[in-house]
Design a protein around this motif. Structure first.
Motif, mmCIF file in Angstrom:
data_model
loop_
_atom_site.group_PDB
_atom_site.id
_atom_site.type_symbol
_atom_site.label_atom_id
_atom_site.label_comp_id
_atom_site.label_asym_id
_atom_site.label_seq_id
_atom_site.Cartn_x
_atom_site.Cartn_y
_atom_site.Cartn_z
ATOM 1 N N PRO A 258 0.835 -1.216 0.000
ATOM 2 C CA PRO A 258 0.000 0.000 0.000
ATOM 3 C C PRO A 258 0.864 1.259 0.000
ATOM 4 O O PRO A 258 1.903 1.314 0.671
ATOM 5 C CB PRO A 258 -0.796 -0.112 1.311
ATOM 6 N N LYS A 259 0.422 2.262 -0.740
ATOM 7 C CA LYS A 259 1.194 3.504 -0.836
ATOM 8 C C LYS A 259 1.378 4.172 0.520
ATOM 9 O O LYS A 259 2.444 4.730 0.811
ATOM 10 C CB LYS A 259 0.515 4.487 -1.789
ATOM 11 N N HIS A 260 0.338 4.126 1.355
ATOM 12 C CA HIS A 260 0.420 4.820 2.634
ATOM 13 C C HIS A 260 1.332 4.112 3.631
ATOM 14 O O HIS A 260 1.562 4.609 4.730
ATOM 15 C CB HIS A 260 -0.981 4.999 3.234
ATOM 16 N N LYS A 261 1.877 2.958 3.232
ATOM 17 C CA LYS A 261 2.858 2.257 4.056
ATOM 18 C C LYS A 261 4.256 2.331 3.435
ATOM 19 O O LYS A 261 5.151 1.568 3.794
ATOM 20 C CB LYS A 261 2.457 0.785 4.221
ATOM 21 N N ALA A 262 4.452 3.271 2.519
ATOM 22 C CA ALA A 262 5.734 3.382 1.824
ATOM 23 C C ALA A 262 6.884 3.630 2.793
ATOM 24 O O ALA A 262 8.005 3.139 2.592
ATOM 25 C CB ALA A 262 5.672 4.505 0.785
ATOM 26 N N TRP A 263 6.615 4.388 3.861
ATOM 27 C CA TRP A 263 7.685 4.686 4.815
ATOM 28 C C TRP A 263 8.160 3.429 5.533
ATOM 29 O O TRP A 263 9.353 3.302 5.848
ATOM 30 C CB TRP A 263 7.210 5.731 5.821
ATOM 31 N N LEU A 264 7.242 2.479 5.763
ATOM 32 C CA LEU A 264 7.630 1.223 6.412
ATOM 33 C C LEU A 264 8.524 0.386 5.490
ATOM 34 O O LEU A 264 9.500 -0.222 5.940
ATOM 35 C CB LEU A 264 6.384 0.428 6.795
ATOM 36 N N VAL A 265 8.168 0.354 4.204
ATOM 37 C CA VAL A 265 8.988 -0.367 3.226
ATOM 38 C C VAL A 265 10.369 0.273 3.132
ATOM 39 O O VAL A 265 11.392 -0.421 3.088
ATOM 40 C CB VAL A 265 8.305 -0.388 1.848
ATOM 41 N N ALA A 266 10.402 1.616 3.126
ATOM 42 C CA ALA A 266 11.671 2.345 3.066
ATOM 43 C C ALA A 266 12.532 2.047 4.284
ATOM 44 O O ALA A 266 13.746 1.800 4.163
ATOM 45 C CB ALA A 266 11.399 3.850 2.965
ATOM 46 N N LEU A 267 11.922 2.064 5.458
ATOM 47 C CA LEU A 267 12.656 1.791 6.691
ATOM 48 C C LEU A 267 13.209 0.373 6.708
ATOM 49 O O LEU A 267 14.382 0.143 7.058
ATOM 50 C CB LEU A 267 11.737 2.017 7.894
ATOM 51 N N ALA A 268 12.367 -0.587 6.335
ATOM 52 C CA ALA A 268 12.811 -1.987 6.321
ATOM 53 C C ALA A 268 13.958 -2.185 5.337
ATOM 54 O O ALA A 268 14.951 -2.877 5.641
ATOM 55 C CB ALA A 268 11.633 -2.888 5.943
ATOM 56 N N LEU A 269 13.858 -1.556 4.172
ATOM 57 C CA LEU A 269 14.888 -1.702 3.149
ATOM 58 C C LEU A 269 16.207 -1.087 3.609
ATOM 59 O O LEU A 269 17.285 -1.694 3.476
ATOM 60 C CB LEU A 269 14.417 -1.036 1.856
ATOM 61 N N ALA A 270 16.145 0.136 4.182
ATOM 62 C CA ALA A 270 17.358 0.825 4.615
ATOM 63 C C ALA A 270 18.039 0.093 5.769
ATOM 64 O O ALA A 270 19.270 -0.043 5.793
ATOM 65 C CB ALA A 270 17.019 2.263 5.033
ATOM 66 N N VAL A 271 17.251 -0.387 6.731
ATOM 67 C CA VAL A 271 17.814 -1.095 7.883
ATOM 68 C C VAL A 271 18.419 -2.436 7.456
ATOM 69 O O VAL A 271 19.526 -2.803 7.883
ATOM 70 C CB VAL A 271 16.731 -1.302 8.965
ATOM 71 N N LEU A 272 17.705 -3.170 6.603
ATOM 72 C CA LEU A 272 18.216 -4.456 6.132
ATOM 73 C C LEU A 272 19.510 -4.273 5.349
ATOM 74 O O LEU A 272 20.484 -5.031 5.537
ATOM 75 C CB LEU A 272 17.159 -5.142 5.261
ATOM 76 N N TYR A 273 19.560 -3.261 4.499
ATOM 77 C CA TYR A 273 20.769 -2.988 3.713
ATOM 78 C C TYR A 273 21.936 -2.620 4.637
ATOM 79 O O TYR A 273 23.065 -3.078 4.436
ATOM 80 C CB TYR A 273 20.476 -1.868 2.716
ATOM 81 N N GLN A 274 21.656 -1.812 5.673
ATOM 82 C CA GLN A 274 22.706 -1.441 6.612
ATOM 83 C C GLN A 274 23.213 -2.647 7.393
ATOM 84 O O GLN A 274 24.421 -2.769 7.663
ATOM 85 C CB GLN A 274 22.190 -0.368 7.580
ATOM 86 N N LEU A 275 22.308 -3.551 7.760
ATOM 87 C CA LEU A 275 22.720 -4.772 8.453
ATOM 88 C C LEU A 275 23.653 -5.610 7.581
ATOM 89 O O LEU A 275 24.649 -6.175 8.070
ATOM 90 C CB LEU A 275 21.491 -5.593 8.843
ATOM 91 N N LEU A 276 23.349 -5.695 6.295
ATOM 92 C CA LEU A 276 24.215 -6.431 5.372
ATOM 93 C C LEU A 276 25.584 -5.766 5.263
ATOM 94 O O LEU A 276 26.618 -6.443 5.218
ATOM 95 C CB LEU A 276 23.558 -6.518 3.987
ATOM 96 N N LEU A 277 25.592 -4.423 5.237
ATOM 97 C CA LEU A 277 26.862 -3.708 5.165
ATOM 98 C C LEU A 277 27.699 -3.934 6.421
ATOM 99 O O LEU A 277 28.931 -4.039 6.358
ATOM 100 C CB LEU A 277 26.606 -2.205 4.992
ATOM 101 N N SER A 278 27.033 -3.987 7.571
ATOM 102 C CA SER A 278 27.749 -4.061 8.846
ATOM 103 C C SER A 278 28.150 -5.478 9.243
ATOM 104 O O SER A 278 29.134 -5.657 9.974
ATOM 105 C CB SER A 278 26.893 -3.453 9.963
ATOM 106 N N THR A 279 27.408 -6.468 8.795
ATOM 107 C CA THR A 279 27.637 -7.835 9.292
ATOM 108 C C THR A 279 28.226 -8.784 8.246
ATOM 109 O O THR A 279 28.586 -9.913 8.583
ATOM 110 C CB THR A 279 26.321 -8.448 9.815
ATOM 111 N N THR A 280 28.290 -8.354 7.015
ATOM 112 C CA THR A 280 28.853 -9.200 5.959
ATOM 113 C C THR A 280 30.028 -8.483 5.295
ATOM 114 O O THR A 280 30.421 -7.389 5.686
ATOM 115 C CB THR A 280 27.790 -9.545 4.895
ATOM 116 N N SER A 281 30.570 -9.104 4.266
ATOM 117 C CA SER A 281 31.698 -8.514 3.531
ATOM 118 C C SER A 281 31.228 -7.603 2.396
ATOM 119 O O SER A 281 32.032 -7.220 1.540
ATOM 120 C CB SER A 281 32.583 -9.627 2.967
#
Length: 506
Positions: A258-281
């Motif tokens: 849903p469009k009105h949940k775009a901020w949740l998708v953005a948050l999940a994507l940014a946090v998941l990407y940061q976790l990959l940067l911090s915990t993997t190579s």
């Protein structure tokens, strides 16, 4: 070193500047806009009519809206913190002159005028701050892409190599933010009656100019051996490809969620990407390549910065979609927009605190990998600039109501006066009053052909770099070249706008 190597070294291995200096620079466009508006209102107050000459209008717009930005990022950069103070004092002086002259006719108490101003109704179909934001991001980007090749442009404003907050780093994110504010998912009103994937289908067709421009830039840069900063996006990638891919990916996600949940998708994507940067190579791969020595073997390795930073830019885009949906909520009164302004201020404050926490817990801001701190920083400063433009528009509305019949291009139209407005000398501006004036507006002219403006800026930048030894240019020569470059680009947009020509065929 060859000329190509010299220019590449000139824009490499930089560390950016402070967040405070960037914030000071962001206050300049709203102050320029406010100054232009006050000058037009003062002219109307003295002459009883708006500026009617197209030449005078273009000259005024360029000298007030563009030229101060050219000076502030070159020869006046050492006193960047004083320039907003000087501009604000100048604006305060003009407003004082306007108010003192109108007070002779309307002796209502200032507090009473403010109360009636809050009741004024604005055109809900138009939010000038969004248009002005997008145009100014384009203008500032166009200035920077050429100015960065001259020594008068401070190295701290250029893109940081790996970590840091340069002004040009913010410009990249702001471009994504501005595109998302007006994307089809935000502007689409009757989405309930349309197929779920209709926006995605339209986006697939609409991004082909960006892909074509990306291919054109790639071929031209490689064929003439133009200098390039490989660690920005990679060997074959460029920002046009990033824009196209982000828009397509965002449309796909917004067709699923849903469009009105775009901020949740953005948050999940940014946090998941940061976790990959911090915990993997993954981060080591982006920064140093597959062999750890900066190799560029294979398509993914050669373009690792451009391809993997897409996750961060996509998060920025989705969060910006949420901002666009919130801004387009029906607010018809000044009071409603004052409340929205408080919401923007709160969001900036929260994001600024989160930025400090993110940097303390993870890593510094990095445009190169588009990490979580970078996404947070871009959103915070873009909302700050957007909020300053809203505040500027509201200030101009208040001043227009003081001066009967005055108008300012690309400013809110008052569609209904306060009940007792005429009693206190405050008169509504007719809805159609700005039609003629908007034809004389540089902002409207650039807004009509934004992609063309950006393309022309890129072509002119390449031409100047081929013809001129920019690295060893003197200050006076640099300022002349930059002003001529920007004026020609603005003049072309102005002529197209005057003839009502929009070069968009997709």
């Amino acid at each position: 070193m060859s000329q190509k190597q010299l220019k590449e070294a000139f824009i490499s291995n930089l560390n950016g500047t402070s967040l405070l200096e960037i914030s000071a620079g962001l206050s300049l466009p709203p102050l320029c806009l406010l100054c232009r508006g006050f000058l037009l209102i003062l002219y109307h107050l003295h002459h009883g009519k708006p500026v009617s000459s197209r030449k005078s209008s273009l000259l005024l717009d360029f000298l007030v809206l563009v030229s101060p930005l050219l000076f502030s990022c070159t020869v006046l950069s050492p006193i960047i913190f004083f320039i907003p103070v000087i501009l604000a004092a100048f604006c305060a002086g003009i407003f004082s002159k306007i108010y003192s002259q109108t007070k002779r006719e309307a002796r209502a108490p200032f507090g009473q005028i403010v109360k009636e101003f809050q009741k004024a109704c604005l055109d809900p179909e138009c939010i000038p701050a969004i248009t002005v934001f997008r145009v100014y991001v384009n203008v500032l980007t166009s200035i920077s892409i050429l100015a960065v090749d001259f020594p008068q442009y401070p190295r701290r404003y250029a893109k940081a190599e790996t970590y840091g907050t340069g002004a040009m780093d913010l410009g990249v994110g702001a471009f994504i933010f501005g595109n998302a504010l007006v994307c089809p998912e935000v502007r689409q009103k009757s989405h309930a009656t349309q197929p779920r994937f209709s926006s995605l289908a339209r986006q697939v067709f609409s991004v082909w100019p960006l892909v074509s421009l990306g291919v054109g830039r790639l071929l031209s840069v490689k064929s003439i051996e133009y200098h390039e900063h490989t660690s920005e996006y990679g060997v074959h990638w460029n920002f046009f490809f990033t824009l196209a891919l982000v828009r397509l990916a965002a449309s796909l996600l917004l067709a699923i969620f849903p469009k009105h949940k775009a901020w949740l998708v953005a948050l999940a994507l940014a946090v998941l990407y940061q976790l990959l940067l911090s915990t993997t190579s993954l981060k080591m791969f982006i920064l140093h390549g597959s062999d750890g020595r900066g190799s560029r073997l294979g398509f993914l390795d050669a373009n690792r910065e451009g391809l993997l930073s897409l996750f961060g830019y996509l998060a920025i885009y989705l969060a910006s979609v949420q901002v666009g949906l919130w801004l387009l909520q029906h607010r018809s009164s000044v009071r409603g927009w004052l409340e929205a302004l408080r919401g923007l201020a709160l969001a900036v404050l929260v994001l600024s605190v989160l930025l400090q926490l993110c940097q303390a817990c993870t890593e510094p801001v990095s445009r190169r990998v588009a990490n979580l701190p970078f996404c947070t920083w871009v959103l915070a400063h873009c909302l700050l600039l957007l909020g300053l433009f809203v505040l500027t528009d509201l200030t101009l509305v208040f001043t227009k109501l003081l001066v009967k019949g005055s108008s300012v291009p690309c400013c809110w139209k008052v569609v209904q006066p306060p009940d007792s407005g005429k009693k206190h000398g405050m008169e509504v501006e007719p809805v159609g009053r700005q039609d003629k004036q908007s034809q004389l507006c540089l902002i409207s002219a650039i807004n009509k052909n934004q992609l063309l403006f950006f393309l022309l800026a890129n072509v002119m930048t390449g031409a100047v770099n081929i013809l001129i030894d920019t690295i060893h240019s003197k200050a006076a020569f640099t300022l002349c070249i930059l002003h001529l470059y920007m004026f020609l680009n603005c003049l072309i947009m102005y002529i197209l706008h005057a003839r009502n020509i929009v070069l968009k065929f997709w």
